[in-house]
Design a protein around this motif. Structure first.
Motif, PDB file in Angstrom:
ATOM      1  N   LYS A  29      40.186  40.005  39.257  1.00  0.00           N
ATOM      2  CA  LYS A  29      41.396  40.583  39.852  1.00  0.00           C
ATOM      3  C   LYS A  29      42.384  39.504  40.292  1.00  0.00           C
ATOM      4  O   LYS A  29      43.001  39.594  41.363  1.00  0.00           O
ATOM      5  CB  LYS A  29      41.022  41.485  41.044  1.00  0.00           C
ATOM      6  CG  LYS A  29      40.085  42.640  40.705  1.00  0.00           C
ATOM      7  CD  LYS A  29      40.777  43.623  39.775  1.00  0.00           C
ATOM      8  CE  LYS A  29      39.931  44.877  39.587  1.00  0.00           C
ATOM      9  NZ  LYS A  29      38.665  44.610  38.887  1.00  0.00           N
ATOM     10  N   VAL A  30      42.549  38.480  39.466  1.00  0.00           N
ATOM     11  CA  VAL A  30      43.521  37.414  39.706  1.00  0.00           C
ATOM     12  C   VAL A  30      44.238  37.143  38.391  1.00  0.00           C
ATOM     13  O   VAL A  30      43.594  36.921  37.368  1.00  0.00           O
ATOM     14  CB  VAL A  30      42.848  36.118  40.206  1.00  0.00           C
ATOM     15  CG1 VAL A  30      43.866  34.986  40.294  1.00  0.00           C
ATOM     16  CG2 VAL A  30      42.192  36.343  41.565  1.00  0.00           C
ATOM     17  N   SER A  31      45.567  37.163  38.396  1.00  0.00           N
ATOM     18  CA  SER A  31      46.326  36.961  37.167  1.00  0.00           C
ATOM     19  C   SER A  31      46.112  35.554  36.622  1.00  0.00           C
ATOM     20  O   SER A  31      46.027  34.587  37.381  1.00  0.00           O
ATOM     21  CB  SER A  31      47.820  37.197  37.413  1.00  0.00           C
ATOM     22  OG  SER A  31      48.058  38.547  37.722  1.00  0.00           O
ATOM     23  N   PHE A  32      46.093  35.436  35.295  1.00  0.00           N
ATOM     24  CA  PHE A  32      45.761  34.149  34.687  1.00  0.00           C
ATOM     25  C   PHE A  32      46.796  33.046  34.918  1.00  0.00           C
ATOM     26  O   PHE A  32      46.439  31.873  34.838  1.00  0.00           O
ATOM     27  CB  PHE A  32      45.464  34.306  33.193  1.00  0.00           C
ATOM     28  CG  PHE A  32      46.582  34.818  32.346  1.00  0.00           C
ATOM     29  CD1 PHE A  32      47.632  33.996  31.965  1.00  0.00           C
ATOM     30  CD2 PHE A  32      46.584  36.127  31.880  1.00  0.00           C
ATOM     31  CE1 PHE A  32      48.658  34.454  31.164  1.00  0.00           C
ATOM     32  CE2 PHE A  32      47.610  36.601  31.074  1.00  0.00           C
ATOM     33  CZ  PHE A  32      48.641  35.766  30.731  1.00  0.00           C
ATOM     34  N   PRO A  33      48.108  33.321  35.204  1.00  0.00           N
ATOM     35  CA  PRO A  33      49.005  32.199  35.515  1.00  0.00           C
ATOM     36  C   PRO A  33      48.546  31.357  36.700  1.00  0.00           C
ATOM     37  O   PRO A  33      48.787  30.140  36.722  1.00  0.00           O
ATOM     38  CB  PRO A  33      50.343  32.890  35.803  1.00  0.00           C
ATOM     39  CG  PRO A  33      50.320  34.108  34.939  1.00  0.00           C
ATOM     40  CD  PRO A  33      48.885  34.572  35.015  1.00  0.00           C
ATOM     41  N   ILE A  34      47.870  31.983  37.682  1.00  0.00           N
ATOM     42  CA  ILE A  34      47.343  31.201  38.809  1.00  0.00           C
ATOM     43  C   ILE A  34      46.285  30.222  38.324  1.00  0.00           C
ATOM     44  O   ILE A  34      46.263  29.041  38.711  1.00  0.00           O
ATOM     45  CB  ILE A  34      46.745  32.136  39.885  1.00  0.00           C
ATOM     46  CG1 ILE A  34      47.839  32.976  40.528  1.00  0.00           C
ATOM     47  CG2 ILE A  34      45.996  31.334  40.946  1.00  0.00           C
ATOM     48  CD1 ILE A  34      47.341  33.889  41.616  1.00  0.00           C
ATOM     49  N   LEU A 137      55.880  35.738  32.504  1.00  0.00           N
ATOM     50  CA  LEU A 137      54.833  35.753  33.526  1.00  0.00           C
ATOM     51  C   LEU A 137      54.419  37.170  33.894  1.00  0.00           C
ATOM     52  O   LEU A 137      53.370  37.361  34.518  1.00  0.00           O
ATOM     53  CB  LEU A 137      55.313  35.009  34.776  1.00  0.00           C
ATOM     54  CG  LEU A 137      55.548  33.501  34.608  1.00  0.00           C
ATOM     55  CD1 LEU A 137      56.025  32.879  35.914  1.00  0.00           C
ATOM     56  CD2 LEU A 137      54.275  32.804  34.138  1.00  0.00           C
ATOM     57  N   ALA A 138      55.248  38.153  33.523  1.00  0.00           N
ATOM     58  CA  ALA A 138      54.922  39.556  33.838  1.00  0.00           C
ATOM     59  C   ALA A 138      54.140  40.243  32.735  1.00  0.00           C
ATOM     60  O   ALA A 138      53.996  41.469  32.754  1.00  0.00           O
ATOM     61  CB  ALA A 138      56.207  40.320  34.132  1.00  0.00           C
ATOM     62  N   GLY A 396      50.267  37.331  41.444  1.00  0.00           N
ATOM     63  CA  GLY A 396      49.023  37.037  40.735  1.00  0.00           C
ATOM     64  C   GLY A 396      47.797  37.556  41.464  1.00  0.00           C
ATOM     65  O   GLY A 396      46.807  37.954  40.835  1.00  0.00           O
ATOM     66  N   LEU A 397      47.852  37.551  42.792  1.00  0.00           N
ATOM     67  CA  LEU A 397      46.720  38.047  43.577  1.00  0.00           C
ATOM     68  C   LEU A 397      46.765  39.564  43.773  1.00  0.00           C
ATOM     69  O   LEU A 397      45.723  40.183  44.014  1.00  0.00           O
ATOM     70  CB  LEU A 397      46.697  37.358  44.954  1.00  0.00           C
ATOM     71  CG  LEU A 397      46.423  35.854  44.949  1.00  0.00           C
ATOM     72  CD1 LEU A 397      46.546  35.289  46.358  1.00  0.00           C
ATOM     73  CD2 LEU A 397      45.030  35.557  44.384  1.00  0.00           C
ATOM     74  N   SER A 398      47.950  40.156  43.670  1.00  0.00           N
ATOM     75  CA  SER A 398      48.074  41.590  43.973  1.00  0.00           C
ATOM     76  C   SER A 398      48.224  42.476  42.740  1.00  0.00           C
ATOM     77  O   SER A 398      47.729  43.610  42.728  1.00  0.00           O
ATOM     78  CB  SER A 398      49.288  41.810  44.890  1.00  0.00           C
ATOM     79  OG  SER A 398      50.480  41.358  44.272  1.00  0.00           O
TER      80      SER A 398
END
Length: 417
Positions: A29-34, A137-138, A396-398
């Motif tokens: 549950k963390v987006s890959f850009p992070i 990024l979206a 990225g976290l939400s």
């Protein structure tokens, strides 16, 4: 020669990891850009001999690199949408473009003048570049694959996909306006009618019309080549070739290439005589190229952060960036969607997930190549970097949890009241 091999190994490692990151990000549950940003930090700390920004990129190089990623992403967004042409589906993204985005521009402009104490041209430029959401990024919150239905299954993903495709082209007139105000020396000397009729109306119309025409012509060609001559088109790279050709031709003919590329993608997806499997192949190819370039961009962005780009502004710049991501866009989104009979959860999700990113950097670099005497140039870069970093981390976290929440509720939304 050793440095050459180190660069190849580092980029090979980063792009290899990217093959698994989308699946990993769904699990944690963390987006890959992070995750890519941390890989960039790691490669920087290890001393990988890349051409790290110090702390800024060259304006021209940054413009061309960001431009390529954005137009590729816009083609992918257009190819996802398909036969969704009803007002009921499109009214949300249109409200976000024509109501929410102007509110964001006005809010950022006045904050730039009265809070950040920037010059009028610099404030207007900052407002223009930060107004559009980012199609790159979206990607995780957009439609997953080409839509086949005439009505979208997920109105949130559809709205965010179409908004990102439309507003990257719609922000260009205001970036032009900032450059023209700077060149004129102020609002009083600006030739407003030239901006309104040429940079706003004419270039937008040309971009949309050329996108639809080129899309129809290529769709007809792909279909008739097979019917008349038996020559079939198998290669997915046609979508990449078409992206660059459309963008170049449209810009040469005085239109906005961003809009043209997006509408080419939509038109091709809508052209029913082309095999659906081939459309998906074109989409998948362009999507993979987009992800490869994104890896390189975020890695270099991470190096720019560690090299000190964030130190080029003060606490006011940081506070402005937080306001832009956490307050201005969500409130402007809710205002834009006020008349839509969706649940408050859906409105909040669409309003909050206004991700900022690579498109903003392109517009900023483009403006500096057109007029290099903007005041506060370094500060504008730093504030933009803060906005992107905050957006990458917060969204990225939400975003994965927000999207997962609606998926658990069921993909089909209840009919509108």
């Amino acid at each position: 020669m050793k440095e050459h091999y180190l660069i190849l190994a580092a980029l090979g490692f980063a792009t290899l990891v990217m093959a698994w990151l989308p699946s990993i990000s769904k699990r944690i549950k963390v987006s890959f850009p992070i995750i890519l940003l941390f890989i960039g930090f790691l490669l920087y700390f290890l001393g990988t001999p890349l051409s790290w920004p110090d702390p800024l990129w060259n304006d021209t190089g940054l413009m061309y690199f960001s431009e390529a990623i954005v137009i590729i992403s816009l083609m992918g967004a257009g190819l996802k949408i398909g036969q969704v042409f009803s007002y009921r589906a499109w009214k949300r993204p249109l409200l976000l473009v024509f109501v929410t985005m102007p509110i964001c521009i006005a809010s950022a402009y006045f904050l730039g003048v009265y809070f950040l104490a920037l010059s009028v041209p610099s404030s207007l430029l900052l407002a223009a570049i930060l107004a559009p959401t980012d199609p790159v990024l979206a990607a995780e919150i957009q439609l997953d694959e080409p839509t086949r239905e005439k009505e979208p299954e997920d109105k949130r993903r559809f709205t965010l996909t179409t908004e990102a495709g439309l507003n990257d082209g719609m922000a260009f007139p205001f970036t032009y306006l900032a450059v023209m105000v700077a060149q004129a020396g102020g609002w009083a000397a600006l030739n407003f009618s030239n901006w309104f009729w040429d940079k706003l109306l004419l270039k937008i119309i040309i971009g949309v019309v050329l996108g639809i025409v080129i899309g129809r012509l290529i769709g007809f060609l792909l279909d008739r080549l097979n019917v008349v001559t038996g020559i079939k088109t198998f290669d997915g790279f046609v979508s990449l070739s078409l992206t660059f050709m459309t963008y170049g031709v449209t810009e040469l003919l005085h239109g906005y290439g961003f809009l043209a590329v997006f509408f080419v993608g939509i038109t091709l997806r809508y052209y029913e005589k082309i095999s659906g499997d081939y459309k998906k192949k074109m989409h998948d190819f362009i999507h993979e190229i987009e992800r490869l370039l994104l890896v390189v961009w975020i890695i270099l962005f991470g190096g720019s952060i560690l090299n000190g780009v964030l130190t080029l502004t003060d606490w006011k710049g940081v506070f402005f960036a937080l306001l832009m991501v956490l307050v201005i866009r969500p409130l402007a989104g809710l205002i834009g969607l006020a008349g839509i009979k969706d649940s408050i959860q859906t409105k909040l999700a669409i309003s909050f997930l206004g991700i900022r990113g690579i498109g903003s950097v392109f517009y900023l670099a483009w403006a500096f190549t057109q007029y290099n005497d903007f005041d506060n140039k370094f500060e504008l870069y730093a504030i933009t970097a803060y906005v992107i970093l905050i957006s990458v981390v917060v969204h990225g976290l939400s975003a994965p949890s927000i999207i997962n929440y609606f998926e658990k509720r069921g993909r089909k939304d209840p009919p509108e009241a």
